[in-house]
Structure formats: structure tokens, C-alpha cells
Design a protein around this motif. Structure first.
Motif, PDB file in Angstrom:
ATOM      1  N   VAL A   1      -8.666  10.263  -8.737  1.00 38.79           N
ATOM      2  CA  VAL A   1      -8.264   9.229  -8.186  1.00 38.79           C
ATOM      3  C   VAL A   1      -7.283   9.345  -7.618  1.00 38.79           C
ATOM      4  N   LEU A   2      -6.825   8.335  -6.115  1.00 36.53           N
ATOM      5  CA  LEU A   2      -5.654   8.890  -5.618  1.00 36.53           C
ATOM      6  C   LEU A   2      -4.986   7.423  -4.687  1.00 36.53           C
ATOM      7  N   PHE A   3      -4.686   6.828  -4.793  1.00 35.39           N
ATOM      8  CA  PHE A   3      -3.792   5.404  -4.072  1.00 35.39           C
ATOM      9  C   PHE A   3      -2.990   6.037  -3.863  1.00 35.39           C
ATOM     10  N   SER A   4      -2.762   4.835  -2.471  1.00 37.54           N
ATOM     11  CA  SER A   4      -1.179   6.002  -1.508  1.00 37.54           C
ATOM     12  C   SER A   4      -0.181   5.216  -2.543  1.00 37.54           C
ATOM     13  N   ALA A   5       0.507   4.706  -2.559  1.00 39.48           N
ATOM     14  CA  ALA A   5       1.604   3.742  -3.279  1.00 39.48           C
ATOM     15  C   ALA A   5       1.803   4.566  -4.299  1.00 39.48           C
ATOM     16  N   GLU A   6       0.705   5.476  -5.007  1.00 36.13           N
ATOM     17  CA  GLU A   6       1.764   6.045  -5.846  1.00 36.13           C
ATOM     18  C   GLU A   6       2.688   7.160  -5.651  1.00 36.13           C
ATOM     19  N   VAL A   7       2.544   7.467  -4.394  1.00 36.11           N
ATOM     20  CA  VAL A   7       2.633   8.402  -4.026  1.00 36.11           C
ATOM     21  C   VAL A   7       3.576   8.183  -2.278  1.00 36.11           C
ATOM     22  N   LYS A   8       3.329   7.179  -2.224  1.00 35.93           N
ATOM     23  CA  LYS A   8       4.745   6.688  -0.754  1.00 35.93           C
ATOM     24  C   LYS A   8       4.544   7.104   0.526  1.00 35.93           C
ATOM     25  N   CYS A   9       3.396   7.279   0.496  1.00 33.43           N
ATOM     26  CA  CYS A   9       3.326   7.374   2.343  1.00 33.43           C
ATOM     27  C   CYS A   9       1.229   6.766   2.042  1.00 33.43           C
TER      28      CYS A   9
ATOM     29  N   ASP B   1       0.519  -1.223  -0.292  1.00 34.14           N
ATOM     30  CA  ASP B   1      -0.371  -0.223  -0.090  1.00 34.14           C
ATOM     31  C   ASP B   1       0.731   1.199   0.230  1.00 34.14           C
ATOM     32  N   MET B   2       1.664   0.967   0.460  1.00 40.40           N
ATOM     33  CA  MET B   2       3.363   2.315   0.539  1.00 40.40           C
ATOM     34  C   MET B   2       3.900   2.589  -1.121  1.00 40.40           C
ATOM     35  N   GLY B   3       3.280   1.653  -1.368  1.00 43.75           N
ATOM     36  CA  GLY B   3       4.441   1.417  -2.750  1.00 43.75           C
ATOM     37  C   GLY B   3       5.999   1.360  -2.512  1.00 43.75           C
ATOM     38  N   VAL B   4       6.317   0.852  -1.229  1.00 46.78           N
ATOM     39  CA  VAL B   4       7.927   0.302  -1.383  1.00 46.78           C
ATOM     40  C   VAL B   4       8.093  -1.114  -1.659  1.00 46.78           C
ATOM     41  N   ILE B   5       7.683  -1.969  -1.923  1.00 48.29           N
ATOM     42  CA  ILE B   5       7.753  -3.287  -1.361  1.00 48.29           C
ATOM     43  C   ILE B   5       7.394  -3.750  -3.139  1.00 48.29           C
ATOM     44  N   SER B   6       8.292  -4.604  -4.017  1.00 47.95           N
ATOM     45  CA  SER B   6       7.475  -5.140  -5.579  1.00 47.95           C
ATOM     46  C   SER B   6       6.483  -6.616  -4.787  1.00 47.95           C
ATOM     47  N   GLN B   7       5.667  -6.622  -5.941  1.00 48.03           N
ATOM     48  CA  GLN B   7       4.631  -8.118  -5.599  1.00 48.03           C
ATOM     49  C   GLN B   7       5.266  -8.997  -5.232  1.00 48.03           C
TER      50      GLN B   7
ATOM     51  N   LYS C   1     -17.963  17.677  -8.056  1.00 49.87           N
ATOM     52  CA  LYS C   1     -16.828  17.547  -8.582  1.00 49.87           C
ATOM     53  C   LYS C   1     -16.430  16.019  -7.366  1.00 49.87           C
ATOM     54  N   LEU C   2     -15.823  14.967  -8.099  1.00 50.25           N
ATOM     55  CA  LEU C   2     -15.805  13.521  -6.909  1.00 50.25           C
ATOM     56  C   LEU C   2     -14.770  13.151  -7.395  1.00 50.25           C
ATOM     57  N   TYR C   3     -13.964  12.669  -6.000  1.00 49.87           N
ATOM     58  CA  TYR C   3     -12.441  11.909  -5.935  1.00 49.87           C
ATOM     59  C   TYR C   3     -11.790  10.675  -5.085  1.00 49.87           C
ATOM     60  N   LEU C   4     -11.318   9.879  -5.357  1.00 48.31           N
ATOM     61  CA  LEU C   4     -11.202   8.775  -4.750  1.00 48.31           C
ATOM     62  C   LEU C   4      -9.702   9.325  -3.195  1.00 48.31           C
ATOM     63  N   CYS C   5      -9.708   8.573  -2.512  1.00 47.09           N
ATOM     64  CA  CYS C   5      -8.218   8.958  -2.049  1.00 47.09           C
ATOM     65  C   CYS C   5      -8.265   7.318  -0.600  1.00 47.09           C
ATOM     66  N   SER C   6      -7.332   6.792  -1.493  1.00 48.99           N
ATOM     67  CA  SER C   6      -7.627   5.178  -0.832  1.00 48.99           C
ATOM     68  C   SER C   6      -6.137   4.591  -0.537  1.00 48.99           C
ATOM     69  N   ASN C   7      -5.890   4.010   1.126  1.00 49.26           N
ATOM     70  CA  ASN C   7      -5.076   3.517   0.801  1.00 49.26           C
ATOM     71  C   ASN C   7      -4.671   2.052  -0.226  1.00 49.26           C
ATOM     72  N   ALA C   8      -4.519   1.810  -0.978  1.00 52.46           N
ATOM     73  CA  ALA C   8      -4.504   0.967  -2.229  1.00 52.46           C
ATOM     74  C   ALA C   8      -3.162   1.105  -2.592  1.00 52.46           C
ATOM     75  N   SER C   9      -2.457  -0.874  -3.056  1.00 53.45           N
ATOM     76  CA  SER C   9      -1.353  -0.615  -4.107  1.00 53.45           C
ATOM     77  C   SER C   9      -1.373  -0.614  -5.284  1.00 53.45           C
ATOM     78  N   LEU C  10      -0.447  -0.527  -6.033  1.00 50.48           N
ATOM     79  CA  LEU C  10      -0.710  -0.115  -7.484  1.00 50.48           C
ATOM     80  C   LEU C  10      -1.388  -1.053  -8.013  1.00 50.48           C
ATOM     81  N   ARG C  11      -1.495  -2.171  -7.461  1.00 52.43           N
ATOM     82  CA  ARG C  11      -2.092  -3.094  -8.076  1.00 52.43           C
ATOM     83  C   ARG C  11      -3.784  -2.791  -8.475  1.00 52.43           C
TER      84      ARG C  11
END
Length: 206
Positions: free
Chosen positions: A134-142, A49-55, A106-116
């Protein structure tokens, strides 16, 4: 004035239960619990979810905690196919999203989730094609509730915090958003009717 509505994903737009995937691939309840813990209740899951490890590396570590054989294969299947089994729409949310869009929000998604999630979110999140960003946490590593996560949300979509309203099921995420200037509502009870009433009280000037 609220112009933008920001939604979390899990247990807001979709229900989430990791045991649905673990049970699908495990041979029995004991193996299901072991696989579920090793895959979904693990530091590697958070790291994804943090985007700091590969699958690939995450799977290697997850499998290492399990006995050789079927349990390790079940872990692999869970990691590769979890999104097909763990998530299903919260009843009434797609209709609510459509109504809010028609009202001019305007609608936005902000979720803790992996790049998958970037490969599958269009197939699993109700009404997602109506969203403006749409913004997923792994995209920004936080991750929420880190202030950096909300900062990326505001910066990426050029949003003013005071013009946004956040819907999340975790009080700490609402608190974190509030500390960044974005008001919100904790959807912890899953009551869509009550959420409608809360959102109906917002003034939208679009």
C-alpha cells in the motif's frame, strides 16, 4: 507479462462523496456547502494528501474561512471523522480482488491520500488484507500523476513497470502511469463487469 495489479482507491475500490460527511455534521444545506468547500474543496486538503501540512494547521486554516460557531465545529468533525462517512465499498470489487489474488496476481494500492489513511484503511477498503503493498501519496510527498509517485511505487515494492497494470478512475493518472512504463485501464464508468473482462485478458505467469 503482467504479474502485478495496481489499484487506485477512491471511486475504484470505494465510492467517495465528501458531502456525506459535511451533511452529517452541518445544520442545514447552506452550512453543508460552506463546510464542504472549506474542508474538502480546499488547498489544505491537497496539502494533506501531499503530506506537507499538519492536520492541526489544516484545520485552523479551514475554520478561518467559516463563521464562528457551529460551522467551525462541523469542519472539525468532518476533518476528524470523514473516513467514517465519505467512503463505502464499490459493489463487486471485493469479490474481484479475491478472484485476482487466487489467480496469482500480486496486488498493490496506489492512492492520493493523507497520512490519516494509515490509521483506517484496513477498515474501509474492501479486500485490502489481500494486498501485497500500500502506498499513499502523503508518505512520499508527491501525487499522481507525477512521475515521482509511480517511481516510489516501483521502488518501494521492487516492481518492474512493464509487469504492472494500473486501474484508476482518472485518465490523467493512467496517462502518467503510461509515461512511466505501466499500462492501465481507466475505470471511469465504474463498470466492474467490464473491468473483469479487461483484467481477464491479461496474462499472468505466476
Amino acid at each position: 507479462m503482467v504479474r502485478n495489479l495496481v489499484f487506485d482507491m477512491g471511486n475504484v475500490l470505494v465510492f467517495y462523496d465528501s458531502r456525506r460527511a459535511s451533511r452529517r455534521f452541518a445544520q442545514d444545506e447552506a452550512e453543508m456547502e460552506a463546510v464542504n468547500t472549506s474542508v474538502f474543496v480546499s488547498p489544505e486538503w491537497l496539502m494533506l494528501d501531499m503530506g506537507v501540512i499538519s492536520q492541526e494547521e489544516a484545520l485552523r486554516r479551514m475554520q478561518a474561512r467559516l463563521p464562528e460557531g457551529h460551522a467551525r465545529e462541523a469542519a472539525r468533525m468532518c476533518l476528524e471523522h470523514w473516513h467514517e462517512h465519505c467512503m463505502w465499498p464499490v459493489p463487486g470489487m471485493e469479490e474481484l480482488v479475491g478472484d485476482l489474488k487466487e489467480q496469482g496476481f500480486k496486488l498493490y494500492l496506489c492512492s492520493n491520500a493523507s497520512l490519516r489513511m494509515l490509521d483506517c484503511y484496513l477498515d474501509v477498503i474492501p479486500g485490502i488484507r489481500l494486498f501485497d503493498g500500500v502506498l499513499f501519496s502523503a508518505e512520499v510527498k508527491c501525487m499522481k500523476p507525477q512521475k515521482e509517485m509511480y517511481g516510489h511505487l516501483f521502488g518501494r515494492f521492487r516492481l518492474k513497470p512493464e509487469e504492472c497494470f494500473f486501474v484508476d478512475d482518472q485518465p490523467m493518472n493512467i496517462q502518467g502511469a503510461g509515461e512511466c512504463g505501466m499500462d492501465g485501464y481507466c475505470f471511469g464508468d465504474g463498470d466492474v463487469r467490464k473491468l473483469r473482462e479487461v483484467l481477464a485478458g491479461l496474462r499472468n505467469i505466476n
